[in-house]
Write a protein that holds these residues in place. Structure first.
Motif, short mmCIF file in Angstrom:
data_model
loop_
_atom_site.label_atom_id
_atom_site.label_comp_id
_atom_site.label_asym_id
_atom_site.label_seq_id
_atom_site.Cartn_x
_atom_site.Cartn_y
_atom_site.Cartn_z
N PRO A 1 -13.81 3.21 -9.62
CA PRO A 1 -12.88 3.73 -8.61
C PRO A 1 -11.44 3.35 -8.94
O PRO A 1 -11.17 2.24 -9.41
CB PRO A 1 -13.32 3.03 -7.31
CG PRO A 1 -14.68 2.50 -7.57
CD PRO A 1 -14.78 2.27 -9.04
N VAL A 2 -10.54 4.26 -8.67
CA VAL A 2 -9.11 4.04 -8.89
C VAL A 2 -8.37 4.41 -7.61
O VAL A 2 -8.56 5.50 -7.07
CB VAL A 2 -8.58 4.89 -10.06
CG1 VAL A 2 -7.07 4.82 -10.17
CG2 VAL A 2 -9.24 4.46 -11.37
N GLU A 3 -7.55 3.49 -7.14
CA GLU A 3 -6.68 3.75 -5.97
C GLU A 3 -5.30 4.10 -6.48
O GLU A 3 -4.73 3.38 -7.32
CB GLU A 3 -6.61 2.50 -5.08
CG GLU A 3 -5.68 2.65 -3.91
CD GLU A 3 -5.56 1.35 -3.12
OE1 GLU A 3 -4.43 0.83 -3.02
OE2 GLU A 3 -6.59 0.85 -2.62
N VAL A 4 -4.74 5.19 -5.99
CA VAL A 4 -3.39 5.63 -6.37
C VAL A 4 -2.48 5.37 -5.17
O VAL A 4 -2.77 5.83 -4.07
CB VAL A 4 -3.38 7.13 -6.73
CG1 VAL A 4 -1.95 7.58 -7.05
CG2 VAL A 4 -4.31 7.40 -7.90
N ARG A 5 -1.41 4.62 -5.42
CA ARG A 5 -0.52 4.27 -4.31
C ARG A 5 0.93 4.29 -4.80
O ARG A 5 1.24 3.71 -5.84
CB ARG A 5 -0.88 2.86 -3.83
CG ARG A 5 -0.15 2.43 -2.59
CD ARG A 5 -0.52 1.01 -2.25
NE ARG A 5 -1.63 1.00 -1.32
CZ ARG A 5 -2.09 -0.10 -0.77
NH1 ARG A 5 -1.58 -1.27 -1.08
NH2 ARG A 5 -3.08 -0.05 0.08
N PRO A 6 1.84 4.94 -4.04
CA PRO A 6 3.25 4.92 -4.43
C PRO A 6 3.83 3.51 -4.30
O PRO A 6 3.44 2.75 -3.42
CB PRO A 6 3.93 5.87 -3.46
CG PRO A 6 2.92 6.29 -2.45
CD PRO A 6 1.61 5.72 -2.84
N ILE A 7 4.75 3.21 -5.18
CA ILE A 7 5.46 1.92 -5.15
C ILE A 7 6.77 2.12 -4.43
O ILE A 7 7.51 3.07 -4.73
CB ILE A 7 5.68 1.38 -6.58
CG1 ILE A 7 4.33 1.10 -7.25
CG2 ILE A 7 6.58 0.14 -6.56
CD1 ILE A 7 4.45 0.70 -8.71
N GLN A 8 7.09 1.24 -3.50
CA GLN A 8 8.36 1.35 -2.76
C GLN A 8 9.51 0.91 -3.63
O GLN A 8 9.43 0.02 -4.40
CB GLN A 8 8.33 0.48 -1.52
CG GLN A 8 7.40 1.03 -0.47
CD GLN A 8 7.54 0.29 0.86
OE1 GLN A 8 8.44 -0.50 1.06
NE2 GLN A 8 6.62 0.57 1.75
N TYR B 1 4.00 4.84 -9.39
CA TYR B 1 2.71 4.73 -8.69
C TYR B 1 1.89 3.62 -9.32
O TYR B 1 1.93 3.42 -10.54
CB TYR B 1 1.93 6.04 -8.79
CG TYR B 1 2.57 7.19 -8.07
CD1 TYR B 1 2.22 7.48 -6.76
CD2 TYR B 1 3.53 7.97 -8.68
CE1 TYR B 1 2.82 8.53 -6.07
CE2 TYR B 1 4.13 9.03 -8.01
CZ TYR B 1 3.76 9.30 -6.71
OH TYR B 1 4.35 10.34 -6.04
N LEU B 2 1.14 2.93 -8.48
CA LEU B 2 0.21 1.91 -8.93
C LEU B 2 -1.18 2.52 -8.94
O LEU B 2 -1.65 3.03 -7.91
CB LEU B 2 0.24 0.70 -7.97
CG LEU B 2 -0.75 -0.41 -8.26
CD1 LEU B 2 -0.40 -1.10 -9.58
CD2 LEU B 2 -0.75 -1.42 -7.13
N LEU B 3 -1.84 2.48 -10.09
CA LEU B 3 -3.21 2.93 -10.21
C LEU B 3 -4.06 1.67 -10.32
O LEU B 3 -4.09 1.02 -11.37
CB LEU B 3 -3.40 3.82 -11.45
CG LEU B 3 -2.42 4.98 -11.63
CD1 LEU B 3 -2.75 5.77 -12.89
CD2 LEU B 3 -2.42 5.88 -10.42
N SER B 4 -4.71 1.30 -9.24
CA SER B 4 -5.52 0.07 -9.18
C SER B 4 -6.96 0.41 -9.54
O SER B 4 -7.55 1.32 -8.96
CB SER B 4 -5.48 -0.53 -7.78
OG SER B 4 -4.15 -0.82 -7.40
#
Length: 112
Positions: free
Chosen positions: A105-112, A4-7
């Motif tokens: 703020p932190v965006e959590v996004r799965p990495i493909q 996961y990418l935590l931006s």
């Protein structure tokens, strides 16, 4: 395990004064150490200010190059952490902790 990418998004402008930033950096280092110990931490980096960015935009057979961020806004990507977690709930728990430590703020996004 899924990565996961935590931006981390921060407001435009200079960094906060040392009396505010120093405790944040200390707590962030401690959280990164905790992520490492848990086997979740993969990679993290802070970014230079958005004015140092160069945007490459395809236009037909050419690629146009412009200075500065891709979009104008009141906040920008200031850094990121890549983690591995068994599921989205676990990644969100780390993201929640990161947002609490950085106060941003932190965006959590799965990495493909």
């Amino acid at each position: 395990m899924q990565k996961y990418l935590l931006s981390i998004y921060q407001p435009d402008g200079g960094p906060p004064p040392p009396e505010i930033l120093d405790p944040i950096v200390r707590d962030l280092d401690a959280l990164n150490d905790e992520m490492r110990a848990a086997g979740a931490w993969v990679f993290a980096a802070g970014l230079h200010p958005p004015g140092t960015a160069t945007v490459l935009r395809p236009k037909g057979a050419d690629v146009l190059m412009t200075d500065g961020p891709y979009t104008e806004g009141k906040e920008h990507l200031g850094g990121f952490t890549v983690i591995q977690a068994p599921d989205l709930d676990a990644a969100l728990a780390w993201g929640r902790r990161l947002a609490g430590v950085t106060t941003l703020p932190v965006e959590v996004r799965p990495i493909q």
